[in-house]
Motif scaffolding. Structure first.
Motif, short mmCIF file in Angstrom:
data_model
loop_
_atom_site.label_atom_id
_atom_site.label_comp_id
_atom_site.label_asym_id
_atom_site.label_seq_id
_atom_site.Cartn_x
_atom_site.Cartn_y
_atom_site.Cartn_z
N SER A 323 0.81 -1.10 0.03
CA SER A 323 0.01 -0.07 -0.08
C SER A 323 0.89 1.24 -0.04
O SER A 323 1.40 1.49 0.92
CB SER A 323 -0.85 0.16 1.34
OG SER A 323 -1.60 1.30 1.20
N GLU A 326 -0.60 3.57 2.80
CA GLU A 326 -0.24 3.31 4.08
C GLU A 326 1.26 3.53 4.32
O GLU A 326 1.70 3.50 5.53
CB GLU A 326 -0.91 1.93 4.48
CG GLU A 326 -2.34 1.92 4.79
CD GLU A 326 -2.86 0.61 5.47
OE1 GLU A 326 -2.22 0.31 6.39
OE2 GLU A 326 -3.60 -0.11 5.00
N ARG A 330 -0.22 -4.41 3.55
CA ARG A 330 -1.55 -4.50 4.54
C ARG A 330 -1.84 -6.01 4.14
O ARG A 330 -1.97 -6.42 2.83
CB ARG A 330 -2.38 -3.52 4.00
CG ARG A 330 -3.96 -4.03 4.35
CD ARG A 330 -4.07 -3.91 5.79
NE ARG A 330 -3.86 -2.92 6.52
CZ ARG A 330 -4.07 -2.39 7.55
NH1 ARG A 330 -4.14 -3.47 8.67
NH2 ARG A 330 -3.61 -1.04 8.40
N ASP A 398 -11.47 5.63 6.95
CA ASP A 398 -10.31 6.39 6.79
C ASP A 398 -10.14 7.13 8.14
O ASP A 398 -11.05 8.07 8.46
CB ASP A 398 -10.52 7.56 5.52
CG ASP A 398 -10.18 6.73 4.23
OD1 ASP A 398 -9.68 5.57 4.33
OD2 ASP A 398 -10.67 7.40 3.24
N VAL A 403 -4.57 5.89 9.81
CA VAL A 403 -4.67 5.15 8.63
C VAL A 403 -5.79 5.19 7.69
O VAL A 403 -7.15 5.26 8.12
CB VAL A 403 -4.59 3.40 9.13
CG1 VAL A 403 -4.40 2.39 7.96
CG2 VAL A 403 -3.13 3.27 9.86
N TRP A 405 -7.79 3.59 5.81
CA TRP A 405 -7.95 2.11 5.67
C TRP A 405 -8.84 1.87 4.30
O TRP A 405 -8.80 1.05 3.61
CB TRP A 405 -8.54 1.15 6.66
CG TRP A 405 -8.35 -0.10 6.53
CD1 TRP A 405 -7.61 -1.02 7.22
CD2 TRP A 405 -9.42 -1.07 5.85
NE1 TRP A 405 -7.75 -2.21 6.75
CE2 TRP A 405 -9.04 -2.19 6.15
CE3 TRP A 405 -10.57 -0.78 5.46
CZ2 TRP A 405 -9.69 -3.29 5.38
CZ3 TRP A 405 -11.28 -1.89 4.63
CH2 TRP A 405 -10.82 -3.05 4.61
N MET A 408 -7.50 2.63 1.13
CA MET A 408 -6.49 1.32 0.77
C MET A 408 -7.32 0.26 0.31
O MET A 408 -7.01 -0.23 -0.88
CB MET A 408 -5.83 1.09 1.92
CG MET A 408 -4.86 -0.23 1.75
SD MET A 408 -5.50 -1.74 1.95
CE MET A 408 -6.53 -1.67 3.55
#
Length: 738
Positions: A323, A326, A330, A398, A403, A405, A408
């Motif tokens: 990622s 990030e 992940r 998010d 993070v 997330w 991602m």
């Protein structure tokens, strides 16, 4: 298993056949059969000593634990059912003198949440993070190398295990538990028990590993690929994907260092050579040392004749997305259906499966989710790829300043899955399922992206929880139009005594979807709490909804295995229905309730939610049906309610009604309001707390979760419209008791 001798482990020491050990970075000659060490397999499951509390002295082998309670290991979690904190397990056992000189491993199975282990006072390993900043690893398999200085060979040893339970259930819940040599770990933990390869086979494999190492060291990707079979498939990587991966790494690093450690070679069932190795690939990224492939135990498969690596042909494995959002990999776990490797021209639907709080992508391994999913397809559901992302405790959003997330997941992980696997890249063939916190994620992500998903499912889900600027799924559904909601197929459930009152979220969502005229499948099971026992037996129900959705959109399946009608776990189980003669009764009035699809002769409880009030106990007739006149209590709060019928078998059905205020002349029928039991404090294996903000912005906490109210005026108008068209019917799939 229970041992006949108190605190004494059964010991098996058997002669080995042959072994080759490859030290990190070096490849010495293979050991001959005569030089091979013995197999060590010491079963430590059985009766241990246990106590709550925490004291460093408990690790000391001389500590007197005679006053501690006897405890069977693995256990049922009773020690931590109503207790969160520290506990210690201790066992005294003998190690045979023949085990001296072996590379031993302590297999401790699975513990919830955090642990560290001591052999004769020497710390041999741990998983998770102890307080004050506790972090759970309840889903991680414990395999701890035993330092050569720790054991007492030919004498008595003490193994002490310190456990910290963060919340919910806890304890030592699964094995295998024992002290093993590497070959015994391979057989006991991974089910690979082939004989050691011959000296000539071992030498040939050693040459293959050396060729792979040399190729990467000199930047020769083609040389590495020359050691792979054309049909190579290893943990999701075809030969073509492996080539792209290596060339990308090489472009960054210039050269790569491949390291194989503690290698052993055995002969597989089909005659192939299985290489048990701890493999890692390192290099540089932007001038700094970087690990491209983290160290992990792998089982490489090499054809005994061609000496080409064929791959493990695994359908259930871990992998990562690199990622950029990030700034680190992940992890996620991939499951491929049984026909995937045998039917290369077939594309598949995808279900994204989200775990609960304090969990991770690896938690599906101790649940044997691959076997569970194989069983669902064997029962007639549509084969699907299932992707299990690691969401930590990030709530699949998010996180501001943290993070990203969700971004991602949507922009990196999903495109990787569609790019590397034969998926059907359409919302018609994608679904989401989540457990607890994952239920929030499955609904929040799914409902926000109708262009990507068409079916959403939640088990014991946090549907009433909001996170920051992200609304709760209940609020999200309430804000959507009927047309928008009808894009989706819905499943959601909970158990009656859910500690976080997610059962009330189920009832609220029932009411909202019914008022909007949207079909759904839901259940509140009459018994159970917020744990695996509540939802695992019903995973078939959520995947049935996905399967029905995929097939309704024209899913094409293997011609050799044509589509079949989805089946319930109990073939022939009828659909359970509930009807009423008046969708807008007045408080104090009579209401006729009719049900069908229940078990013949079973007792059925009819309740009015959400006051709640038990209206009647009835018995289903021989056909599993009933009709009963009940009275709506005169003091019932006007507005939206749900009538629920639940059988002893676990089958249930519900229907929404809108109760109007009673006239002054109305009389109290004398119905007694029922009560609900929140259950004791506990949680799923991951200790999902379900915390967060409710839809109205207040804080949601265990046992007292505020839910958003419903304006009765539009509900009454909707009910009157339904009544003018005829009796409203809500159909709920039949359930079976767990």
């Amino acid at each position: 298993m229970q041992k006949s001798l108190h605190r004494r482990a059964r010991t098996l020491v058997a002669a080995g056949i042959g072994v080759v050990l490859v030290a990190a970075g070096l490849i010495p000659s293979a050991a001959s059969a005569a030089e091979s060490p013995s197999t060590v397999s010491i079963d430590l499951e059985g009766t241990w000593k246990f106590a709550t509390g925490d004291d460093p002295a408990y690790a000391d082998p001389s500590f007197d634990d005679s006053s501690w309670a006897d405890q069977t290991v693995p256990e049922d979690g009773a020690n931590f059912a109503s207790y969160d904190g520290f506990g210690w397990y201790r066992l005294t056992f003998d190690l045979p003198s023949e085990a001296s000189g072996q590379n031993l491993v302590a297999s401790l199975g699975f513990l919830d949440d955090v642990d560290e282990a001591f052999l004769n006072g020497v710390r041999i390993g741990g998983s998770g993070t102890m307080p004050p900043n506790a972090s759970s690893q309840w889903f991680e398999k414990r395999l701890y190398p035993v330092p050569s200085t720790a054991p007492v060979f030919g004498g008595e040893n003490v193994l002490a295990v310190r456990v910290y339970d963060m919340n919910g259930g806890g304890g030592w819940y699964q094995g295998p538990v024992g002290i093993y040599s590497r070959d015994a770990v391979r057989a006991t933990v991974y089910g690979i028990d082939g004989e050691y390869a011959s000296s000539s086979q071992t030498a040939a494999v050693t040459a293959v590993l050396a060729a792979q190492k040399a190729a990467l060291a000199t930047g020769d990707v083609d040389g590495f690929l020359a050691t792979l079979d054309e049909d190579y498939f290893h943990d999701g990587r075809t030969k073509e994907r492996r080539e792209r991966e290596l060339r990308a790494w090489m472009a960054e690093s210039g050269s790569l260092t491949l390291t194989d450690g503690e290698v052993e070679v055995v002969v597989g069932d089909g005659g192939d050579l299985i290489v048990d190795t701890n493999r890692t690939i390192t290099g540089t990224r932007e001038g700094a040392a970087f690990t491209f492939q983290p160290a992990a135990q792998e089982f490489l498969h090499i054809d005994a004749e061609s000496l080409l690596e064929t791959g493990n042909a695994s359908r259930f494995f871990r992998e990562t997305v690199d990622s950029e959002l990030e700034g680190q990999p992940r992890e996620f776990v991939t499951y491929l259906p049984p026909s995937y490797l045998d039917d290369p021209d077939r594309d598949y639907p995808v279900v994204y499966l989200f775990h609960g709080i304090n969990g991770g992508s690896r938690e599906w391994e101790p649940r044997n989710i691959d076997d569970v999913l194989d069983g669902l397809w064997a029962g007639g559901l549509a084969e699907s790829i299932v992707i299990m992302p690691d969401g930590e405790s990030l709530w699949y959003i998010d996180n501001p300043g943290g993070v990203p997330w969700r971004s991602m997941f949507l922009t990196e992980l999903m495109p990787l899955v569609d790019g590397e696997y034969r998926t059907l890249e359409s919302a018609d063939f994608r679904g989401t399922t989540g457990i607890s916190m994952g239920g929030f994620g499955a609904y929040s992500i799914g409902l926000s992206h109708p262009e990507l998903f068409s079916s959403v499912a939640s088990h014991i889900g946090a549907l009433s929880v909001a996170r920051g600027a992200v609304p709760s799924p209940l609020t999200q559904v309430a804000s959507m139009s009927t047309d928008e909601l009808n894009h989706f197929s819905f499943f959601y459930d909970s158990c009656e005594y859910d500690e976080y009152r997610f059962d009330e979220a189920v009832r609220t969502l029932d009411t909202t979807l019914t008022e909007k005229g949207v079909a759904y499948t839901s259940a509140v099971y009459p018994e159970g709490r917020h744990n695996d026992d509540c939802w695992m037996p019903h995973l078939v129900d959520s995947f049935t909804v996905h399967s029905d959705s995929f097939r309704s959109h024209g899913l094409e399946e293997d011609s050799t295995n044509p589509p079949t009608d989805p089946v319930d776990p109990d073939p022939g189980t009828p659909v359970t229905t509930l009807t009423v003669d008046d969708a807008a009764p007045t408080a104090g009035a009579s209401l006729t309730v009719s049900g069908s699809g229940f078990v013949s002769g079973e007792s059925v409880t009819i309740e009015l939610r959400s006051d709640p009030v038990v209206l009647a106990e009835v018995s289903a007739d021989d056909a599993g049906a009933f009709t009963r006149s009940v009275t709506i209590p005169a003091d019932t709060t006007p507005g939206a309610h749900t009538v629920v019928a639940t059988g002893e078998s676990g089958r249930s059905a519900s229907i929404a009604i809108t109760v109007a205020a009673a006239d002054d002349s109305g009389t109290d029928t004398g119905s007694t309001p029922g009560t609900t039991d929140d259950g004791d404090n506990g949680g799923d294996s991951g200790g999902d707390s379900g915390g967060g903000s409710s839809a109205d912005g207040s804080t949601a906490s265990a046992g007292s979760l505020p839910l958003t109210g419903v304006d009765p005026v539009p509900a009454i108008l909707a009910a009157l419209i339904l009544l003018s068209l005829g009796t409203a019917i809500v159909v709920v799939r039949a359930r079976r008791s767990s």
